[in-house]
Design an enzyme around this catalytic site. Sequence first.
Site, PDB file in Angstrom:
ATOM      1  N   SER A  31       0.880  -1.190   0.000  1.00 58.89           N
ATOM      2  CA  SER A  31       0.000   0.000   0.000  1.00 58.89           C
ATOM      3  C   SER A  31       0.904   1.222   0.000  1.00 58.89           C
ATOM      4  O   SER A  31       2.049   1.140   0.473  1.00 58.89           O
ATOM      5  CB  SER A  31      -0.857   0.014   1.278  1.00 58.89           C
ATOM      6  OG  SER A  31      -1.545   1.247   1.400  1.00 58.89           O
ATOM      7  N   TYR A  34      -2.533   0.380  10.754  1.00 55.23           N
ATOM      8  CA  TYR A  34      -2.488  -0.146   9.383  1.00 55.23           C
ATOM      9  C   TYR A  34      -1.157   0.229   8.731  1.00 55.23           C
ATOM     10  O   TYR A  34      -0.480  -0.629   8.138  1.00 55.23           O
ATOM     11  CB  TYR A  34      -3.665   0.425   8.589  1.00 55.23           C
ATOM     12  CG  TYR A  34      -3.753  -0.038   7.150  1.00 55.23           C
ATOM     13  CD1 TYR A  34      -4.152  -1.335   6.832  1.00 55.23           C
ATOM     14  CD2 TYR A  34      -3.457   0.820   6.089  1.00 55.23           C
ATOM     15  CE1 TYR A  34      -4.258  -1.765   5.512  1.00 55.23           C
ATOM     16  CE2 TYR A  34      -3.558   0.410   4.767  1.00 55.23           C
ATOM     17  CZ  TYR A  34      -3.964  -0.885   4.487  1.00 55.23           C
ATOM     18  OH  TYR A  34      -4.059  -1.295   3.172  1.00 55.23           O
TER      19      TYR A  34
HETATM   20  N1  LIG Z   1      -8.683  -0.990  -1.334  1.00 58.05           N
HETATM   21  C1  LIG Z   1      -7.692  -0.159  -1.116  1.00 58.05           C
HETATM   22  O1  LIG Z   1      -7.869   1.053  -1.210  1.00 58.05           O
HETATM   23  C2  LIG Z   1      -6.321  -0.674  -0.791  1.00 58.05           C
HETATM   24  C3  LIG Z   1      -5.251   0.207  -0.944  1.00 58.05           C
HETATM   25  C4  LIG Z   1      -3.950  -0.254  -0.684  1.00 58.05           C
HETATM   26  C5  LIG Z   1      -3.748  -1.550  -0.304  1.00 58.05           C
HETATM   27  N2  LIG Z   1      -4.822  -2.398  -0.159  1.00 58.05           N
HETATM   28  C6  LIG Z   1      -4.541  -3.770   0.222  1.00 58.05           C
HETATM   29  O2  LIG Z   1      -5.028  -4.631  -0.775  1.00 58.05           O
HETATM   30  C7  LIG Z   1      -5.340  -5.895  -0.211  1.00 58.05           C
HETATM   31  C8  LIG Z   1      -6.744  -6.299  -0.619  1.00 58.05           C
HETATM   32  O3  LIG Z   1      -7.653  -5.347  -0.102  1.00 58.05           O
HETATM   33  P1  LIG Z   1      -9.081  -5.078  -0.746  1.00 58.05           P
HETATM   34  O4  LIG Z   1      -9.226  -3.616  -0.815  1.00 58.05           O
HETATM   35  O5  LIG Z   1      -9.292  -5.890  -1.931  1.00 58.05           O
HETATM   36  O6  LIG Z   1      -9.996  -5.566   0.482  1.00 58.05           O
HETATM   37  P2  LIG Z   1     -11.315  -6.465   0.543  1.00 58.05           P
HETATM   38  O7  LIG Z   1     -11.755  -6.351   1.961  1.00 58.05           O
HETATM   39  O8  LIG Z   1     -12.265  -6.110  -0.542  1.00 58.05           O
HETATM   40  O9  LIG Z   1     -10.760  -7.929   0.282  1.00 58.05           O
HETATM   41  C9  LIG Z   1      -9.875  -8.530   1.191  1.00 58.05           C
HETATM   42  C10 LIG Z   1     -10.062 -10.025   1.161  1.00 58.05           C
HETATM   43  O10 LIG Z   1      -9.137 -10.597   2.096  1.00 58.05           O
HETATM   44  C11 LIG Z   1      -9.804 -11.604   2.811  1.00 58.05           C
HETATM   45  N3  LIG Z   1      -9.182 -11.849   4.109  1.00 58.05           N
HETATM   46  C12 LIG Z   1      -9.229 -11.078   5.217  1.00 58.05           C
HETATM   47  N4  LIG Z   1      -8.583 -11.673   6.229  1.00 58.05           N
HETATM   48  C13 LIG Z   1      -8.106 -12.850   5.745  1.00 58.05           C
HETATM   49  C14 LIG Z   1      -7.355 -13.896   6.302  1.00 58.05           C
HETATM   50  N5  LIG Z   1      -6.997 -13.886   7.602  1.00 58.05           N
HETATM   51  N6  LIG Z   1      -7.025 -14.944   5.517  1.00 58.05           N
HETATM   52  C15 LIG Z   1      -7.410 -14.972   4.215  1.00 58.05           C
HETATM   53  N7  LIG Z   1      -8.125 -14.012   3.629  1.00 58.05           N
HETATM   54  C16 LIG Z   1      -8.474 -12.954   4.399  1.00 58.05           C
HETATM   55  C17 LIG Z   1     -11.233 -11.109   2.954  1.00 58.05           C
HETATM   56  O11 LIG Z   1     -12.139 -12.179   3.233  1.00 58.05           O
HETATM   57  C18 LIG Z   1     -11.475 -10.465   1.596  1.00 58.05           C
HETATM   58  O12 LIG Z   1     -12.025 -11.359   0.656  1.00 58.05           O
HETATM   59  C19 LIG Z   1      -5.143  -5.755   1.288  1.00 58.05           C
HETATM   60  O13 LIG Z   1      -3.857  -6.247   1.636  1.00 58.05           O
HETATM   61  C20 LIG Z   1      -5.212  -4.248   1.498  1.00 58.05           C
HETATM   62  O14 LIG Z   1      -4.519  -3.840   2.648  1.00 58.05           O
HETATM   63  C21 LIG Z   1      -6.102  -1.989  -0.406  1.00 58.05           C
END
Ligand SMILES: NC(=O)c1ccc[n+]([C@@H]2O[C@H](COP(=O)([O-])OP(=O)(O)OC[C@H]3O[C@@H](n4cnc5c(N)ncnc54)[C@H](O)[C@@H]3O)[C@@H](O)[C@H]2O)c1
Length: 265
Positions: free
Chosen positions: A153, A166
Amino acid sequence: MDRLKGKVAIVTGASSGFGRGIAMAYAAQGAKVVVSDIHEEPNKGGFERDAQLTTAAAIRKAGGEATYVQCDVTKQGDVANLVQETARVYGGLDVIVNNAGVYRAGKLAHEFGVEDLDTCFAVNVKGMWFGCQEAIKLFLRQGRGGNIVNIVSTAGLQGHPRQSVYNISKGAAANLTRCLAIEYGREKIRVNGICPTYAKTSLTRALFDDKDFDKAFTDVIPLKRWGEVEDIANLAIFLGSDESSYIHGDLIRIDGGETLCRFSV
Ligand SMILES: NC(=O)c1ccc[n+]([C@@H]2O[C@H](COP(=O)([O-])OP(=O)(O)OC[C@H]3O[C@@H](n4cnc5c(N)ncnc54)[C@H](O)[C@@H]3O)[C@@H](O)[C@H]2O)c1
């Protein structure tokens, strides 16, 4: 459409958001994909297309190859089983995308409870560590290199207000990416990180729906829009493919210019 043809890929946290988008994009590029998550249904409140379909079902509907393996990345036994199952079903592993993650925000550092700290570290750091470790063990046994793509991120590259638990977990994920790249390059195991800014997933839904946040955020983004899952999936295809074969230990920002400047024009 064949940029990942012949490759076997694991994507963690692949039921929703980036993970789902990456899994679908990988399958569309010819990879055999192991979709894994703690639950198979997409999170509620996200932006998923065909949300009534699981990721594996959506991939198969589009003509791709996918298998679902349940895995809580905070449990090393689950992650070891995920890698083992991948090798059993598809005969090996080429790419792991450590994507599973959780977000905690809305408090100053002194207000966060230890549960928020522990949850962020359990999923975003330990979960990524286990994914890297178990994949590396198999890559070393296979003896033909490997590829790790960590979803970090921009929070891993800088500070943000009211989400310190975070940001420090993502800072650790960024440094894990660097350390592994140094240790395993000679084994031809590439390790890179993707650093998105806020993008439209269930994780950010509440922020997206908050008009004040939306305005403040898009004001400082030179490209004046939120990230889309497809933006991140496109970079993940490139890093997972041989097109990026000399990119190693990098943490690539994908943020519409967010980290360039704090002032809007
Ligand atoms: N959306 C954003 O703006 C953003 C920005 C930067 C980084 N990220 C990172 O991207 C990644 C994905 O995020 P997203 O936005 O798609 O979120 P999201 O919540 O839409 O999806 C995350 C997925 O991870 C799964 N998950 C959570 N805990 C888990 C565990 N213990 N074991 C296995 N699976 C698990 C959830 O069930 C979900 O399906 C994360 O690492 C997040 O920190 C997201």
